[in-house]
Design an enzyme around this catalytic site. Structure first.
Site, PDB file in Angstrom:
ATOM      1  N   GLY A 148       0.553  -1.383  -0.134  1.00  0.00           N
ATOM      2  CA  GLY A 148      -0.201  -0.366   0.337  1.00  0.00           C
ATOM      3  C   GLY A 148       1.001   1.521   0.136  1.00  0.00           C
ATOM      4  N   ASN A 206       1.438   3.252  -2.679  1.00  0.00           N
ATOM      5  CA  ASN A 206       0.611   3.922  -3.662  1.00  0.00           C
ATOM      6  C   ASN A 206      -0.137   4.176  -3.176  1.00  0.00           C
ATOM      7  OD1 ASN A 206       2.170   3.965  -6.374  1.00  0.00           O
ATOM      8  ND2 ASN A 206       2.305   2.191  -6.247  1.00  0.00           N
ATOM      9  N   MET A 238      -3.380  -7.300  -7.721  1.00  0.00           N
ATOM     10  CA  MET A 238      -2.606  -8.933  -8.517  1.00  0.00           C
ATOM     11  C   MET A 238      -3.409  -9.471  -8.632  1.00  0.00           C
ATOM     12  SD  MET A 238       0.024  -7.780  -7.906  1.00  0.00           S
ATOM     13  CE  MET A 238       1.898  -8.563  -8.340  1.00  0.00           C
ATOM     14  N   ARG A 239      -4.811  -9.210  -9.267  1.00  0.00           N
ATOM     15  CA  ARG A 239      -5.388  -9.864 -10.069  1.00  0.00           C
ATOM     16  C   ARG A 239      -5.645  -9.733 -11.023  1.00  0.00           C
ATOM     17  NH1 ARG A 239      -6.350 -14.818  -7.471  1.00  0.00           N
ATOM     18  NH2 ARG A 239      -5.716 -14.255  -5.174  1.00  0.00           N
ATOM     19  N   LEU A 253      -8.717  -9.071 -14.065  1.00  0.00           N
ATOM     20  CA  LEU A 253     -10.098  -8.625 -14.079  1.00  0.00           C
ATOM     21  C   LEU A 253     -11.136  -8.793 -15.581  1.00  0.00           C
ATOM     22  CD1 LEU A 253      -9.380  -5.114 -12.399  1.00  0.00           C
ATOM     23  CD2 LEU A 253     -10.389  -7.263 -11.504  1.00  0.00           C
ATOM     24  N   ASN A 305      -4.425   2.250 -13.486  1.00  0.00           N
ATOM     25  CA  ASN A 305      -3.710   0.987 -12.782  1.00  0.00           C
ATOM     26  C   ASN A 305      -2.579   2.169 -13.144  1.00  0.00           C
ATOM     27  OD1 ASN A 305      -2.467  -1.256 -11.453  1.00  0.00           O
ATOM     28  ND2 ASN A 305      -2.632  -1.224 -14.024  1.00  0.00           N
ATOM     29  N   HIS A 346       1.560   0.940 -12.546  1.00  0.00           N
ATOM     30  CA  HIS A 346       2.468  -0.574 -13.781  1.00  0.00           C
ATOM     31  C   HIS A 346       3.889  -0.205 -13.566  1.00  0.00           C
ATOM     32  CE1 HIS A 346       3.230  -4.596 -15.381  1.00  0.00           C
ATOM     33  NE2 HIS A 346       3.840  -3.703 -16.087  1.00  0.00           N
ATOM     34  N   SER A 385       4.161   3.188 -15.971  1.00  0.00           N
ATOM     35  CA  SER A 385       3.433   3.439 -16.271  1.00  0.00           C
ATOM     36  C   SER A 385       2.186   3.850 -15.523  1.00  0.00           C
ATOM     37  CB  SER A 385       3.148   3.130 -17.164  1.00  0.00           C
ATOM     38  OG  SER A 385       4.422   3.004 -17.964  1.00  0.00           O
ATOM     39  N   LEU A 417      -4.445  -7.251 -20.055  1.00  0.00           N
ATOM     40  CA  LEU A 417      -3.973  -6.850 -19.186  1.00  0.00           C
ATOM     41  C   LEU A 417      -2.677  -6.481 -19.582  1.00  0.00           C
ATOM     42  CD1 LEU A 417      -3.261  -8.145 -16.598  1.00  0.00           C
ATOM     43  CD2 LEU A 417      -1.808  -9.484 -17.988  1.00  0.00           C
ATOM     44  N   ASP A 418      -2.909  -5.502 -19.098  1.00  0.00           N
ATOM     45  CA  ASP A 418      -1.599  -3.789 -19.009  1.00  0.00           C
ATOM     46  C   ASP A 418      -1.096  -3.117 -20.405  1.00  0.00           C
ATOM     47  OD1 ASP A 418      -0.820  -4.618 -15.654  1.00  0.00           O
ATOM     48  OD2 ASP A 418       0.812  -5.565 -16.762  1.00  0.00           O
TER      49      ASP A 418
HETATM   50  C1  GRF Z   1       3.514  -1.505  -7.303  1.00  0.00           C
HETATM   51  O1  GRF Z   1       5.719  -1.201  -7.433  1.00  0.00           O
HETATM   52  C2  GRF Z   1       2.488  -1.022  -8.032  1.00  0.00           C
HETATM   53  O2  GRF Z   1       3.286  -0.519  -9.561  1.00  0.00           O
HETATM   54  C3  GRF Z   1       2.171  -3.057  -9.325  1.00  0.00           C
HETATM   55  O3  GRF Z   1       2.852  -3.305  -7.095  1.00  0.00           O
HETATM   56  C4  GRF Z   1       3.546  -2.649  -6.402  1.00  0.00           C
HETATM   57  C5  GRF Z   1       3.057  -2.879  -5.228  1.00  0.00           C
HETATM   58  O4  GRF Z   1       3.229  -1.799  -4.103  1.00  0.00           O
HETATM   59  N1  GRF Z   1       1.666  -3.768  -9.936  1.00  0.00           N
HETATM   60  P1  GRF Z   1       2.436  -0.924  -2.966  1.00  0.00           P
HETATM   61  O5  GRF Z   1       1.185  -2.214  -2.672  1.00  0.00           O
HETATM   62  O6  GRF Z   1       1.362   0.009  -4.216  1.00  0.00           O
HETATM   63  O7  GRF Z   1       3.708  -0.755  -2.002  1.00  0.00           O
END
Ligand code: GRF
Length: 219
Positions: A12, A14, A90-91, A93, A107, A109, A136, A144-145
């Site tokens: 968490g 971000n 991490m799922r 969709l 999102n 990535h 990004s 996906l992405d």
């Molecule tokens: C980040 O690097 C994000 O880009 C990726 O998973 C990681 C999550 O980290 N999809 P956090 O949970 O925000 O610490």
């Protein structure tokens, strides 16, 4: 005030950057819900510290991705968000889910998309001998992405970089800056998804925005 639902699976970091930017007014919105697919996601503590309602939609409680995404969509809709931010969620969709929240679903990535979709992006960038790596922010499409990219931050790969050093630099120097900025633009109505294109302040982006485009308060 617009509302953001943040979806997490892990630490968490971000999420915390988004909470901070909402709290200090840089993002003109509030985080109305934090939803995790894992009850043990450390990021849920960050939601609790910020007194944001949290819920868990566990993948294990569902027979397949379809039913999981229906439950997830219901949990999101209950908080009536204007914006849904995937922040280390991490799922994968389903198209149903993506359609339902189309134009409101961002999102982050950790790669310079379209390079290195999926997992272990830092390892992949080092293995490929990339001179540059980064992160990004993109609108989410059913692939996906694969949705249209809004904003990318770049960093030079150094000869002494390890996977974890590179991951740290991408997180601190790039992710924690670009995601709040993109969400601020979306909350202000300055960012619009138009199919596989992005309109920023009324103009179709020919290429993703970059670190030079960040507003001073996001640098
Ligand atoms: C980040 O690097 C994000 O880009 C990726 O998973 C990681 C999550 O980290 N999809 P956090 O949970 O925000 O610490």
């Amino acid at each position: 005030m617009k509302k953001i639902a943040v979806l997490i699976s892990g630490q968490g970091r971000n999420l915390q950057a988004i909470l901070d930017a909402c709290a200090d007014g840089r993002i003109p919105a509030q985080v109305g819900a934090v939803i995790s697919d894992r009850a043990d996601a450390p990021g849920l503590k960050k939601a609790a510290s910020a007194s944001v309602p949290q819920s868990v939609v566990s993948y294990a409680d569902h027979t397949d991705r379809g039913t999981f995404c229906v439950s997830l969509a219901a949990a999101i809709s209950a908080s009536k968000p204007d914006i849904i931010a995937l922040a280390g969620f991490m799922r994968v969709l389903t198209p149903y889910f993506v359609e339902r929240f189309s134009g409101r679903l961002l999102n982050i990535h950790p790669s310079l998309l379209p390079k290195h979709r999926g997992l272990h992006t830092h390892r992949a960038a080092l293995a490929a001998g990339d001179a540059e790596h980064g992160a990004s922010v993109h609108f989410v499409s059913a692939e996906l992405d694969g949705g249209p990219v809004v904003l990318q931050g770049r960093t030079r790969v150094r000869s002494d970089d390890t996977e974890s050093r590179l991951a740290e630099r991408v997180m601190h120097d790039i992710e924690l800056k670009i995601y709040p900025q993109a969400l601020a633009w979306l909350a202000r109505g300055e960012l619009v998804q138009d199919g596989m294109q992005v309109r920023y302040r009324g103009r179709v982006l020919k290429a993703p925005l970059g670190l030079d485009d960040l507003e001073p308060e996001f640098r």
